[in-house]
Design a protein around this motif. Structure first.
Motif, mmCIF file in Angstrom:
data_model
loop_
_atom_site.group_PDB
_atom_site.id
_atom_site.type_symbol
_atom_site.label_atom_id
_atom_site.label_comp_id
_atom_site.label_asym_id
_atom_site.label_seq_id
_atom_site.Cartn_x
_atom_site.Cartn_y
_atom_site.Cartn_z
ATOM 1 N N ILE A 1 33.704 27.786 -24.360
ATOM 2 C CA ILE A 1 34.283 26.861 -25.327
ATOM 3 C C ILE A 1 35.047 25.775 -24.571
ATOM 4 O O ILE A 1 35.814 26.068 -23.648
ATOM 5 N N ILE A 2 34.805 24.530 -24.966
ATOM 6 C CA ILE A 2 35.491 23.396 -24.332
ATOM 7 C C ILE A 2 36.451 22.766 -25.338
ATOM 8 O O ILE A 2 36.048 22.409 -26.455
ATOM 9 N N LEU A 3 37.698 22.636 -24.928
ATOM 10 C CA LEU A 3 38.678 21.920 -25.740
ATOM 11 C C LEU A 3 38.817 20.509 -25.177
ATOM 12 O O LEU A 3 39.317 20.326 -24.061
ATOM 13 N N HIS A 4 38.335 19.530 -25.950
ATOM 14 C CA HIS A 4 38.530 18.133 -25.551
ATOM 15 C C HIS A 4 39.968 17.753 -25.877
ATOM 16 O O HIS A 4 40.409 17.922 -27.024
ATOM 17 N N SER A 5 40.672 17.230 -24.884
ATOM 18 C CA SER A 5 42.120 17.122 -25.029
ATOM 19 C C SER A 5 42.688 15.893 -24.327
ATOM 20 O O SER A 5 41.986 15.176 -23.607
ATOM 21 N N PHE A 6 43.950 15.674 -24.580
ATOM 22 C CA PHE A 6 44.758 14.695 -23.840
ATOM 23 C C PHE A 6 46.160 15.276 -23.831
ATOM 24 O O PHE A 6 46.628 15.765 -24.863
ATOM 25 N N TRP A 7 46.803 15.228 -22.688
ATOM 26 C CA TRP A 7 48.064 15.982 -22.559
ATOM 27 C C TRP A 7 49.085 15.606 -23.629
ATOM 28 O O TRP A 7 49.790 16.464 -24.146
ATOM 29 N N LEU A 8 49.158 14.305 -23.999
ATOM 30 C CA LEU A 8 50.171 13.872 -24.967
ATOM 31 C C LEU A 8 49.823 14.246 -26.407
ATOM 32 O O LEU A 8 50.671 14.138 -27.291
ATOM 33 N N SER A 9 48.589 14.643 -26.650
ATOM 34 C CA SER A 9 48.138 14.868 -28.025
ATOM 35 C C SER A 9 48.818 16.085 -28.658
ATOM 36 O O SER A 9 48.638 17.223 -28.216
ATOM 37 N N THR B 1 39.729 16.717 -20.291
ATOM 38 C CA THR B 1 40.752 15.741 -20.669
ATOM 39 C C THR B 1 40.175 14.328 -20.765
ATOM 40 O O THR B 1 39.224 13.971 -20.054
ATOM 41 N N HIS B 2 40.759 13.561 -21.678
ATOM 42 C CA HIS B 2 40.341 12.173 -21.919
ATOM 43 C C HIS B 2 41.612 11.333 -21.990
ATOM 44 O O HIS B 2 42.502 11.651 -22.795
ATOM 45 N N ASP B 3 41.702 10.296 -21.175
ATOM 46 C CA ASP B 3 42.915 9.484 -21.169
ATOM 47 C C ASP B 3 42.845 8.474 -22.317
ATOM 48 O O ASP B 3 42.212 7.423 -22.227
ATOM 49 N N LEU B 4 43.517 8.822 -23.410
ATOM 50 C CA LEU B 4 43.461 7.965 -24.597
ATOM 51 C C LEU B 4 44.131 6.622 -24.348
ATOM 52 O O LEU B 4 43.805 5.637 -25.010
ATOM 53 N N THR B 5 45.063 6.585 -23.385
ATOM 54 C CA THR B 5 45.720 5.298 -23.104
ATOM 55 C C THR B 5 44.765 4.338 -22.393
ATOM 56 O O THR B 5 45.006 3.135 -22.352
ATOM 57 N N GLN B 6 43.688 4.879 -21.845
ATOM 58 C CA GLN B 6 42.688 4.049 -21.168
ATOM 59 C C GLN B 6 41.430 3.867 -22.017
ATOM 60 O O GLN B 6 40.420 3.348 -21.543
ATOM 61 N N GLY B 7 41.492 4.335 -23.276
ATOM 62 C CA GLY B 7 40.350 4.135 -24.168
ATOM 63 C C GLY B 7 39.175 5.053 -23.910
ATOM 64 O O GLY B 7 38.059 4.791 -24.372
ATOM 65 N N ALA C 1 38.559 10.992 -31.616
ATOM 66 C CA ALA C 1 39.886 11.613 -31.600
ATOM 67 C C ALA C 1 39.822 12.986 -30.955
ATOM 68 O O ALA C 1 38.801 13.668 -31.007
ATOM 69 N N VAL C 2 40.933 13.373 -30.340
ATOM 70 C CA VAL C 2 41.109 14.761 -29.895
ATOM 71 C C VAL C 2 42.089 15.425 -30.848
ATOM 72 O O VAL C 2 42.889 14.739 -31.487
ATOM 73 N N PRO C 3 42.012 16.753 -30.990
ATOM 74 C CA PRO C 3 41.144 17.678 -30.291
ATOM 75 C C PRO C 3 39.737 17.719 -30.894
ATOM 76 O O PRO C 3 39.534 17.389 -32.059
ATOM 77 N N ALA C 4 38.789 18.128 -30.055
ATOM 78 C CA ALA C 4 37.472 18.544 -30.530
ATOM 79 C C ALA C 4 37.151 19.826 -29.772
ATOM 80 O O ALA C 4 37.463 19.940 -28.578
ATOM 81 N N LEU C 5 36.592 20.775 -30.467
ATOM 82 C CA LEU C 5 36.275 22.079 -29.871
ATOM 83 C C LEU C 5 34.754 22.205 -29.840
ATOM 84 O O LEU C 5 34.110 22.239 -30.893
ATOM 85 N N GLU C 6 34.214 22.248 -28.628
ATOM 86 C CA GLU C 6 32.762 22.195 -28.447
ATOM 87 C C GLU C 6 32.256 23.511 -27.867
ATOM 88 O O GLU C 6 32.937 24.133 -27.052
ATOM 89 N N GLY C 7 31.073 23.911 -28.287
ATOM 90 C CA GLY C 7 30.423 25.054 -27.651
ATOM 91 C C GLY C 7 30.423 26.331 -28.465
ATOM 92 O O GLY C 7 29.733 27.281 -28.127
ATOM 93 N N ALA C 8 31.202 26.355 -29.540
ATOM 94 C CA ALA C 8 31.285 27.584 -30.333
ATOM 95 C C ALA C 8 30.447 27.482 -31.602
ATOM 96 O O ALA C 8 30.112 28.501 -32.213
#
Lengths: 222, 222
Positions: free
Chosen positions: A2-10, A31-37, A52-59
Motif C-alpha cells: 500500500i502506498i500513501l501519497h503524502s506531503f509532510w505538511l498535509s 511524497t509530493h512537494d505541494l509547494t512546488q506544484g 490532492a493528498v492523501p491518496a491511498l494506492e494499491g489496496a
C-alpha cells in the motif's frame, strides 16, 4: 504494498497516517512537494485527478482519496483497533466531531484557498495567517463546547477518528500561533492523545520530506 | 417523532431531506431563519451548540449534526434503500465524491465565510457571488473528471449519497449562475437524478419557509 501519497505538511494525510500506524497496516509513503506544484504532474493526476493528498494506492482497483473516506475504508477492512464506537449514535457523534475539522475548518485554510484570497482580495501573508487562525479558533470553540470536563478522548474513553481530526486541528492551530488557553477541555484531551506513540510518530515534522530546520508558521497547512 | 431542524436555503439540510424521503422515514421539519440569526437562540444552541442546520432530533439521546454523519446514521439504522454500495471500495469512492461538495466546496461558500470575506477584505456582494461561483466550478470540474461518459448516477447504476451531494452542488451552482455547459457528464447525471420524485420534492424552493416569489441568486447557500 500500500502506498500513501503524502506531503509532510498535509494535515489530512496526517490523519490517515495515524490510522495506518494504529491499525498496523504496512505502507510506504510517496511524497509530493505541494509547494512546488508536484500534485499537478500527469503522473500524480493519474492517481488523483483532483491533485490532492492523501491518496491511498494499491489496496483497491482505484486509489482512495479524501481522508474521511479512506478512514472509513480502513475501519471496514482493518477493524482492529476500532476507531469508531460500537453504537450508531456514538458513530454519528464521532463523525460529526471529525467534520468540525475536515469540513468546517480545514478546507477554509488550505493553500488553494489562501491563494484565492490573495488573488481576489489582495490578502497578504499576514492576512492569510489571521484568516486561518480565525477558523482554527472557531473549530476549537466547537470542540470545547462538545467535550465534557476532564475528558481525555473526544468521545468516551476510547480513541476514535474524532481524536485523529482533533490532533490534526491542534497541529494546524499551533502552526498559526493559536493558543489553547481559552480551550481548557481541548487542552486536556490534547495532553493525553498527542503522547500516544502512533500519533506522535505521525507528526508532520518527523516525516522524511520535512525540512531539517523547521520554519513552518504561516506556511501551511496543506 | 423525528424532527429535522432546517432552513429552506440550506444545502446540507437538503441532502438529509432527500435521504429521509427515499428511506420513507417520517419526520417533521422545524425551520430556523438563518438570515435572521435564529440559529443563535438559546433554544437552538441547546439542540446544536454549533448553531448550524441540519440537526436531527428525537431519534437518538443527543441530536445528530453534520449532513454526512446523519446520512451514515440513517444508512445504518434504515438500510433500505441502500445509499451506499455493497463493496468497501465502492463505498470509499462514493464517500469521496460526497466530500467534493461537503468538504471541498460547500464550507467555502456558507454565509459565515462570506461574512468574513466582507469584514476582512471588504468583499462586496458581487465579489462574494463570484467567490462562491469559483468554488462551485472547481467542484463541478472534479465531478466531471470522475464521471464516465453516459453516466446517470455518480457511481454505477444505483443512487447513492454521492448523488445527493451532487444534487445539492447543482442547486448551489445554479444559485450562483454557474452554467453546466462545460460539464456535460455532470449535466447528464443531473438530467436524470433531479427528476426523481424524492429528490424533486426536497428542493429548497418547495419548502414551507421558502419565499413565495423566488429571488435567491446571491443569497445563499446556507
Amino acid at each position: 504494498m500500500i502506498i500513501l501519497h503524502s506531503f509532510w505538511l498535509s494535515l489530512a494525510t496526517y490523519r490517515v497516517r495515524i490510522a495506518l500506524n494504529l491499525k498496523g497496516v504496512a505502507f510506504e509513503e510517496r511524497t509530493h512537494d505541494l509547494t512546488q506544484g508536484h500534485q499537478n504532474t500527469a503522473a500524480f493526476r493519474a492517481v488523483n485527478p483532483a491533485g490532492a493528498v492523501p491518496a491511498l494506492e494499491g489496496a483497491t482497483p482505484e486509489p482512495l482519496t479524501q481522508s474521511l473516506a479512506i478512514l472509513e475504508w480502513l475501519e471496514e477492512t482493518h477493524p482492529t483497533p476500532a476507531l469508531l464506537p460500537a453504537d450508531a449514535a456514538g458513530r454519528a457523534k464521532v463523525r460529526a466531531m471529525f467534520l468540525i475539522t475536515a469540513a468546517d475548518t480545514h478546507p477554509l485554510v488550505v493553500p488553494r484557498v489562501r491563494a484565492q484570497l490573495k488573488k481576489r482580495f489582495g490578502a497578504d501573508d499576514d492576512a492569510g495567517v489571521e484568516w486561518a487562525a480565525h477558523w482554527f479558533r472557531e473549530g476549537l470553540a466547537a470542540y470545547e463546547a462538545l467535550l465534557p470536563d476532564g475528558a481525555t478522548r473526544c468521545h468516551g474513553q476510547t480513541l476514535s477518528i474524532a481524536d485523529l481530526a482533533l490532533a490534526s486541528h491542534l497541529i494546524g492551530a499551533k502552526r498559526f500561533n493559536v493558543s489553547l488557553d481559552e480551550y481548557p477541555r481541548v487542552a486536556h484531551v490534547s495532553a493525553s492523545i498527542m503522547q500516544i506513540p502512533e500519533i506522535a510518530a505521525a507528526h508532520p515534522d518527523l516525516q522524511i520530506d520535512a525540512p531539517q530546520i523547521q520554519e513552518t508558521v504561516g506556511t501551511g497547512p496543506s
